[in-house]
Design a protein around this motif. Structure first.
Motif, short mmCIF file in Angstrom:
data_model
loop_
_atom_site.label_atom_id
_atom_site.label_comp_id
_atom_site.label_asym_id
_atom_site.label_seq_id
_atom_site.Cartn_x
_atom_site.Cartn_y
_atom_site.Cartn_z
N VAL A 232 48.34 -39.38 3.93
CA VAL A 232 48.88 -39.89 5.19
C VAL A 232 49.97 -38.97 5.72
O VAL A 232 49.98 -38.59 6.90
CB VAL A 232 49.42 -41.32 5.01
N SER A 233 50.92 -38.60 4.87
CA SER A 233 52.03 -37.75 5.31
C SER A 233 51.56 -36.35 5.64
O SER A 233 52.06 -35.72 6.59
CB SER A 233 53.12 -37.70 4.24
N PHE A 234 50.58 -35.83 4.91
CA PHE A 234 50.05 -34.49 5.17
C PHE A 234 49.46 -34.40 6.57
O PHE A 234 49.78 -33.49 7.34
CB PHE A 234 48.98 -34.16 4.12
N ASP A 237 52.17 -34.90 9.36
CA ASP A 237 52.94 -33.68 9.59
C ASP A 237 52.22 -32.72 10.52
O ASP A 237 52.84 -31.86 11.15
CB ASP A 237 53.23 -32.97 8.26
N HIS A 238 50.89 -32.87 10.59
CA HIS A 238 50.10 -32.01 11.46
C HIS A 238 49.65 -32.74 12.73
O HIS A 238 48.69 -32.33 13.39
CB HIS A 238 48.88 -31.48 10.71
N GLY A 239 50.34 -33.84 13.07
CA GLY A 239 50.09 -34.53 14.32
C GLY A 239 48.90 -35.45 14.33
O GLY A 239 48.40 -35.82 15.41
N VAL A 240 48.41 -35.86 13.15
CA VAL A 240 47.27 -36.76 13.07
C VAL A 240 47.71 -38.07 12.41
O VAL A 240 48.20 -38.07 11.28
CB VAL A 240 46.11 -36.15 12.26
N ASP A 241 47.54 -39.17 13.15
CA ASP A 241 47.89 -40.49 12.64
C ASP A 241 46.63 -41.16 12.10
O ASP A 241 45.75 -41.54 12.86
CB ASP A 241 48.49 -41.32 13.77
N ASP A 271 40.22 -30.84 -1.68
CA ASP A 271 41.06 -30.04 -0.79
C ASP A 271 40.95 -30.56 0.64
O ASP A 271 39.85 -30.61 1.21
CB ASP A 271 40.64 -28.57 -0.84
N PHE A 272 42.09 -30.94 1.21
CA PHE A 272 42.19 -31.30 2.62
C PHE A 272 42.88 -30.13 3.31
O PHE A 272 44.00 -29.76 2.92
CB PHE A 272 43.01 -32.57 2.81
N GLU A 273 42.25 -29.54 4.30
CA GLU A 273 42.82 -28.39 4.99
C GLU A 273 43.07 -28.71 6.46
O GLU A 273 42.18 -29.20 7.16
CB GLU A 273 41.90 -27.18 4.87
N VAL A 274 44.28 -28.44 6.91
CA VAL A 274 44.66 -28.57 8.31
C VAL A 274 45.49 -27.35 8.68
O VAL A 274 46.50 -27.07 8.04
CB VAL A 274 45.45 -29.85 8.60
N GLU A 275 45.03 -26.64 9.69
CA GLU A 275 45.72 -25.44 10.17
C GLU A 275 45.94 -24.48 9.01
O GLU A 275 45.00 -24.00 8.41
CB GLU A 275 47.02 -25.84 10.88
N ASP A 276 47.19 -24.23 8.64
CA ASP A 276 47.46 -23.21 7.61
C ASP A 276 47.89 -23.83 6.29
O ASP A 276 48.48 -23.16 5.45
CB ASP A 276 48.55 -22.24 8.10
#
Length: 298
Positions: A232-234, A237-241, A271-276
């Motif tokens: 949830v926090s990950f 932090d990348h703008g996804v609720d 592995d969850f990947e968002v942006e960098d």
């Protein structure tokens, strides 16, 4: 939900057959519904009989006696509905609303996360499907009672389906069967060659099976951790609720990947990947999390 497939296959035992036989009478169903309509205080015998509309006191007493104990509670104050009775009324109401036709295809605002194609939702024979019309990727395939859609416009189907199925998955993650309220046992299926399960899936899946009935929920592995605080926090932090609907358009744009890192005992890394950035969860066969790590994406 991405990779989700919710199925129902009831296998009632003798006790369940006895319970259903008790309700195989219009008067008994009317008694349960009358008590459900008056939940604030118990009803006396005469009040309940008047509401059901049975003139013959002896006949009414016979049917009420059959329900008392399992579906109806009797006390000095009168008669009240038990939780099992509430479940019966809920099932009646869920199926009472019927549609004269199917729904679809309803356009979904979000594009396909695999090919950027057009996504549509349909509701056919009490089953909702959300699928990409270009690459045929299925984001959601689930049975939904008609009563869930009562009061909504056809255009609301994708959002209503997303919220309803999300509630069922949340219940399963917390260990309760959506059908019989029995204990849900989670396990990881790592694919078609998985020797640990009889299930055969092309991709890793989270599987929740009821220990009491044959209810089973199968979903993409990422959905098993939809409410995990690290996940949830990950994403936040990348703008996804992750609490918002239409997860097929906002989260898992690149599906979480799973790799087996140990066999005995089984350990796998998601592995969850968002942006960098990459969030890695280390899990076991029962979907328990044993490690969390955040690092720059490779």
């Amino acid at each position: 939900m991405p990779g989700s497939d919710f199925t129902l296959a009831a296998d009632p035992d003798g006790d369940a057959e006895d319970a259903f036989s008790l309700l195989a009478d219009e008067t008994r169903l009317a008694i349960v519904r009358a008590l459900a309509a008056s939940p604030r205080e118990p009803l006396s015998f005469s009040e309940l009989r008047d509401r059901v509309g049975v003139a013959d006191s002896g006949r009414f007493n016979y049917h009420l006696g059959k329900l008392t104990g399992r579906f109806v509670k009797k006390s000095e104050e009168g008669y009240e509905i038990r939780l099992a009775g509430w479940a019966v009324v809920g099932a009646i109401l869920a199926g009472a609303y019927t549609r004269g036709d199917d729904i679809g295809a309803i356009p979904v605002d979000h594009r396909c996360s695999t090919c950027d194609g057009r996504v549509e939702a349909t509701y056919v024979d009490e089953r909702v499907t959300v699928r990409c019309t270009d690459c045929d990727r299925t984001f959601l395939d689930a049975g939904i009672p008609p009563g869930v859609l009562e009061g909504y416009d056809d255009a609301d189907l994708p959002e209503v389906a997303d919220r309803y199925v999300g509630s069922l998955l949340a219940q399963a993650r917390r260990g309760f069967c959506m059908s019989c309220q029995g204990r849900m046992e989670p396990h990881l299926s790592v694919g078609a060659d998985d020797p640990r399960t009889d299930d055969v899936f092309e991709e890793p899946q989270a599987v929740y099976g009821c220990a009491r009935c044959r209810e089973k929920i199968v979903t993409g592995i990422g959905m098993a951790y939809l409410d995990h605080p690290a996940v949830v926090s990950f994403y936040y932090d990348h703008g996804v609720d992750l609490s918002q609907p239409f997860l097929w358009g906002t989260a898992w744009h690149d599906k979480p990947t799973l790799s087996v890192v140990a066999d005995d005992p089984l350990r796998a890394a998601i592995d969850f990947e968002v942006e960098d950035e990459t969030l890695t969860l280390t899990i076991d066969e029962g979907l328990e999390v044993h490690g969390v790590e955040r690092s720059p994406a490779p």
